[in-house]
Design an enzyme around this catalytic site. Structure first.
Site, short mmCIF file in Angstrom:
data_model
loop_
_atom_site.label_atom_id
_atom_site.label_comp_id
_atom_site.label_asym_id
_atom_site.label_seq_id
_atom_site.Cartn_x
_atom_site.Cartn_y
_atom_site.Cartn_z
N CYS A 123 64.74 15.31 -86.47
CA CYS A 123 64.06 16.60 -86.53
C CYS A 123 63.03 16.51 -87.66
O CYS A 123 62.49 15.44 -87.90
CB CYS A 123 65.06 17.73 -86.74
N GLN A 124 62.81 17.58 -88.37
CA GLN A 124 61.84 17.56 -89.47
C GLN A 124 62.43 16.88 -90.70
O GLN A 124 61.79 16.04 -91.31
CB GLN A 124 61.41 18.99 -89.80
#
Length: 173
Positions: A123-124
């Site tokens: 993800c981030q």
């Protein structure tokens, strides 16, 4: 000379290692197969996550099933890791519960097998990927791991790494 350095390195670093030296030497060599390099990376690090160098090798080799659990608007504005497939976190468990035909139709890639060792989520920054891995592990995908650095690390080290600028040497006194 370089071979002596590698031998000294292998004797010092790996002398107490459980891994067979033959496998380590083969993984360090430039002609190692993708599976050998990945095996080497996985055995040397925490088995629940993968580092940037190993991820880069897997992306280049193409032997990866990489799932990005960020929202589609994040991918549109920030970018994505090559060969990653977007499945937002809220849809991960539902997606991995689908039949292989439904999965392929919706995401345009084959559904991973529960025994696959190259199943990676990101993800981030790693938090949502960890939740995704926990969700798919409940479905039987026990070997799923995360790229903990996420898009932030990928972008910093791959896309925005400053290029080395040669020094100008002045011969004037």
């Amino acid at each position: 000379m370089a071979s002596r350095a590698v031998v000294r390195l292998s004797k010092s670093v790996f002398s107490r290692s459980v891994l067979p030296r033959v496998v380590i030497a083969k993984a360090l060599s430039s002609n190692a197969s993708p599976r050998e390099r990945i095996w080497s990376c996985k055995k040397e690090t925490d088995r629940s996550q993968i580092g940037l160098e190993c991820l880069k090798d897997m992306v280049v080799d193409g032997d990866i099933q990489l799932f990005d659990v960020r929202e589609p608007h994040e991918l549109a504005s920030l970018g994505k890791i090559p060969k990653s497939v977007n499945i937002p976190l809220a849809q991960v468990v539902e997606a991995f519960s689908m039949s292989p035909a439904e999965f392929k139709e919706k995401y345009r890639v084959p559904k991973p097998d529960v025994k696959d060792e190259n199943l990676i989520f990101h993800c981030q920054s790693g938090r949502r990927a960890q939740k995704a891995v926990e969700g798919v592990k409940q479905l039987g995908f026990e070997k799923a791991i995360i790229f903990a650095g996420g898009w932030s690390e990928w972008e910093f080290y791959i896309k925005r790494r400053p290029q080395a600028v040669p020094r100008k040497v002045s011969y004037e006194r």
